[in-house]
Design a protein around this motif. Structure first.
Motif, short mmCIF file in Angstrom:
data_model
loop_
_atom_site.label_atom_id
_atom_site.label_comp_id
_atom_site.label_asym_id
_atom_site.label_seq_id
_atom_site.Cartn_x
_atom_site.Cartn_y
_atom_site.Cartn_z
N ALA A 59 87.50 35.05 -5.52
CA ALA A 59 88.76 35.46 -5.66
C ALA A 59 89.59 33.98 -5.08
O ALA A 59 89.01 33.48 -4.21
CB ALA A 59 89.28 36.62 -4.64
N LYS B 208 92.89 36.80 -2.29
CA LYS B 208 91.81 37.80 -2.06
C LYS B 208 92.53 39.26 -2.18
O LYS B 208 93.69 39.27 -1.62
CB LYS B 208 91.31 37.44 -0.56
CG LYS B 208 90.73 36.19 -0.39
CD LYS B 208 89.47 35.75 -1.12
CE LYS B 208 89.17 34.73 -0.60
NZ LYS B 208 87.80 34.06 -1.51
N TYR B 209 91.85 40.31 -2.37
CA TYR B 209 91.96 41.64 -2.11
C TYR B 209 91.51 42.00 -1.06
O TYR B 209 90.40 41.62 -0.74
CB TYR B 209 91.46 42.28 -3.42
CG TYR B 209 90.75 43.62 -3.10
CD1 TYR B 209 91.80 44.70 -2.72
CD2 TYR B 209 89.42 43.83 -3.45
CE1 TYR B 209 91.02 45.96 -2.54
CE2 TYR B 209 88.88 45.01 -3.37
CZ TYR B 209 89.67 46.34 -2.82
OH TYR B 209 89.17 47.45 -2.89
N TRP B 210 92.17 42.58 -0.08
CA TRP B 210 91.69 42.93 1.13
C TRP B 210 92.71 44.18 1.97
O TRP B 210 93.60 43.88 2.42
CB TRP B 210 91.57 41.86 2.36
CG TRP B 210 90.71 42.11 3.49
CD1 TRP B 210 91.21 42.38 4.75
CD2 TRP B 210 89.43 42.22 3.62
NE1 TRP B 210 90.04 42.73 5.70
CE2 TRP B 210 88.96 42.65 4.89
CE3 TRP B 210 88.38 42.34 2.55
CZ2 TRP B 210 87.65 42.93 5.41
CZ3 TRP B 210 87.05 42.45 2.98
CH2 TRP B 210 86.69 42.48 4.22
N LYS C 292 78.63 52.26 -1.37
CA LYS C 292 78.87 51.70 -2.90
C LYS C 292 78.17 53.03 -3.59
O LYS C 292 76.93 52.90 -3.99
CB LYS C 292 78.51 50.30 -3.17
CG LYS C 292 78.89 49.31 -2.30
CD LYS C 292 79.92 48.62 -3.20
CE LYS C 292 80.69 47.40 -2.42
NZ LYS C 292 81.73 46.88 -2.92
N SER D 37 78.58 42.80 -5.77
CA SER D 37 78.93 43.75 -6.37
C SER D 37 80.15 43.70 -7.45
O SER D 37 80.15 44.69 -8.36
CB SER D 37 79.60 44.78 -5.26
OG SER D 37 81.15 44.41 -5.00
N SER E 73 83.89 49.47 -7.91
CA SER E 73 84.20 48.39 -7.07
C SER E 73 85.49 47.60 -7.48
O SER E 73 85.42 47.11 -8.38
CB SER E 73 82.85 47.62 -6.96
OG SER E 73 83.04 46.60 -6.03
N GLY E 74 86.21 47.68 -6.58
CA GLY E 74 87.69 46.98 -6.90
C GLY E 74 87.41 45.48 -7.48
O GLY E 74 87.94 45.44 -8.86
N SER E 75 86.97 44.59 -6.57
CA SER E 75 86.80 43.06 -7.43
C SER E 75 86.14 43.22 -8.72
O SER E 75 86.22 42.22 -9.32
CB SER E 75 86.20 42.27 -6.34
OG SER E 75 84.92 42.71 -5.98
N ARG F 233 87.78 42.40 -12.07
CA ARG F 233 88.14 41.12 -12.55
C ARG F 233 87.06 40.55 -13.46
O ARG F 233 87.34 39.63 -14.27
CB ARG F 233 88.55 40.15 -11.24
CG ARG F 233 89.66 40.65 -10.62
CD ARG F 233 90.17 39.75 -9.52
NE ARG F 233 88.93 39.38 -8.58
CZ ARG F 233 89.02 39.68 -7.28
NH1 ARG F 233 89.90 40.10 -6.75
NH2 ARG F 233 87.82 39.26 -6.73
N SER G 204 82.44 44.93 2.90
CA SER G 204 83.87 44.75 2.73
C SER G 204 84.63 46.15 2.77
O SER G 204 85.65 46.29 3.14
CB SER G 204 84.19 43.89 1.30
OG SER G 204 83.11 43.73 0.47
N MET H 278 87.48 46.11 5.44
CA MET H 278 89.20 46.35 4.99
C MET H 278 89.92 47.52 5.51
O MET H 278 91.03 47.55 5.67
CB MET H 278 89.08 45.97 3.37
CG MET H 278 88.74 46.86 2.23
SD MET H 278 89.04 46.43 0.61
CE MET H 278 87.63 45.27 0.39
N ASP I 226 84.57 34.48 1.30
CA ASP I 226 84.54 35.79 1.35
C ASP I 226 84.25 36.70 2.42
O ASP I 226 84.08 36.10 3.48
CB ASP I 226 84.25 36.42 -0.08
CG ASP I 226 85.10 36.08 -1.37
OD1 ASP I 226 86.18 36.30 -1.27
OD2 ASP I 226 84.34 35.29 -2.12
O1 PMV Z 1 85.47 44.63 -4.22
P1 PMV Z 1 84.92 44.71 -2.81
O2 PMV Z 1 84.76 45.88 -2.08
O3 PMV Z 1 83.42 43.81 -3.27
O4 PMV Z 1 85.72 43.49 -2.04
C1 PMV Z 1 85.89 42.31 -2.14
C2 PMV Z 1 86.59 41.59 -1.23
C3 PMV Z 1 86.74 39.99 -1.07
O5 PMV Z 1 85.53 39.56 -1.78
C4 PMV Z 1 86.75 39.41 0.13
C5 PMV Z 1 87.98 39.64 -1.89
C6 PMV Z 1 87.97 39.66 -3.45
O6 PMV Z 1 89.19 39.74 -3.72
O7 PMV Z 1 87.04 39.39 -4.13
#
Ligand code: PMV
Length: 330
Positions: free
Chosen positions: A13, A16-18, A69, A105, A137-139, A142, A192, A196, A283
């Motif tokens: 990212a 970032k998503y947090w 997860k 992830s 998993s959020g990210s 993308r 994460s 978060m 990250d």
């Molecule tokens: O989707 P997760 O739970 O792996 O969280 C990703 C968090 C960061 O990598 C820190 C930021 C991001 O947007 O990828």
């Protein structure tokens, strides 16, 4: 039912998503933008069959034990959507260290969802696939797309407007580089997901962070379209530092950096003052990713490899989105 294999690249990212606004559907508190990283690949084969009594998931030769997860829950979600009762065997391999803030992830859930959706007979549009992946998993939502990608925060409670979309594809800006430096390979102390959640609950600066996101998204979105390296990289570095400021001021504090992380940060700043165009982003882990252009890649990579504590570097350019391939892992 047929075996299906998919590959997906990790993504890193730039905004970032947090923080989540819905933990079950995995809806973010803010939008984010990433680059899909060519060559940081997870390959995953999925087979649904009556011969399996339970879902089995093998990641890098080890059986995955249920944790936060929830891969098994994600497989159940896909089965339910497809209306099938069979259980899955999943075998997955990544060509880079997992769970060290290297977005494993993201590539993992993107490859898994792409393969499992096809194996379960679902016919999803890329947008629908991104929404389904997000719930694992959020990210990861993308990594369904290649090049530079934006994940929309969305507003709807059901999350149907929180999905990712390509800003530009991987061939639009082939000179952009992200060099991942590996300073530690082990699993991170705080995941994460847990980190978060703690930040949203306890960090006094969280609201301030959210206020700055619209501007960061705008600068980076525009910078990418204009191929303006300084605009993108400067905003990305600042966004990363704001996220780590949140982490550090969470209770209890989440500090992912180790001395080698700081060594790289200070070197990048020094090299930049000397005229070498480079910036960093980090990250939820100690490993630093250095942003630069193709013209400076060799010099920066050489300097990074010479730094104390750097065991390996991985050079990435913008890469492809997730896709199905013919070669199975079992
Ligand atoms: O989707 P997760 O739970 O792996 O969280 C990703 C968090 C960061 O990598 C820190 C930021 C991001 O947007 O990828």
């Amino acid at each position: 039912m047929a075996k299906v294999t998919a590959i997906a690249n990790a993504n890193i990212a730039l905004v970032k998503y947090w923080g989540k606004r819905d933990k079950t559907l995995i809806l973010p508190q803010n939008g984010s933008i990433s680059m899909t990283c060519d060559g940081m690949i997870t390959t995953t084969t999925v087979e649904f069959s009556d011969k399996y009594k339970e879902h089995t998931v093998i990641i890098n030769d080890e059986e995955f034990q249920k944790d936060e997860k929830d891969i098994h829950g994600h497989l159940d979600r896909i089965c339910q959507l497809a209306g099938i009762k069979q259980k899955a065997r999943v075998v997955s391999e990544s060509n880079f260290p997992v769970a060290a803030g290297l977005a494993s992830s993201a590539s993992g859930f993107a490859a898994l969802t792409t393969a499992a959706a096809v194996a379960a007979g679902l016919k999803l549009s890329p947008k629908e696939l991104s929404i389904l992946t997000r719930q694992g998993s959020g990210s990861a939502c993308r990594s369904i797309f290649g090049g530079f990608v934006e994940w929309y925060q969305g507003e709807m409670p059901d999350g149907l407007d929180s999905y990712a979309e390509s800003i530009v594809d991987k061939d639009y800006w082939p000179d952009f580089r992200m060099i991942t430096t590996i300073v530690q390979k082990g699993k991170k102390p705080v995941t994460s997901r847990a980190g978060m959640a703690q930040t949203v609950e306890t960090c006094p600066y969280y609201k301030g962070w959210l206020k700055t996101i619209t501007d960061d998204l705008k600068s980076i979105r525009e910078g990418i379209k204009e191929k303006n390296f300084e605009k993108v990289a400067q905003a990305a570095e600042h966004n990363c530092l704001k996220m780590h400021a949140l982490m550090i001021t969470t209770k209890p504090a989440i500090i992912y950096w180790i001395p080698a992380t700081m060594e790289i940060i200070q070197s990048v700043i020094r090299w930049r003052e000397e005229g070498l165009e480079c910036y960093f982003t980090i990250d939820a882990g100690p490993n630093v990713k250095v942003l630069c252009l193709k013209k400076d890649e060799k010099e920066i990579n050489k300097r990074l490899q010479n730094l104390e504590g750097v065991t390996e570097t991985i050079v990435c350019r913008p890469g492809d989105g997730a896709k199905v391939i013919d070669k199975h892992l079992f």
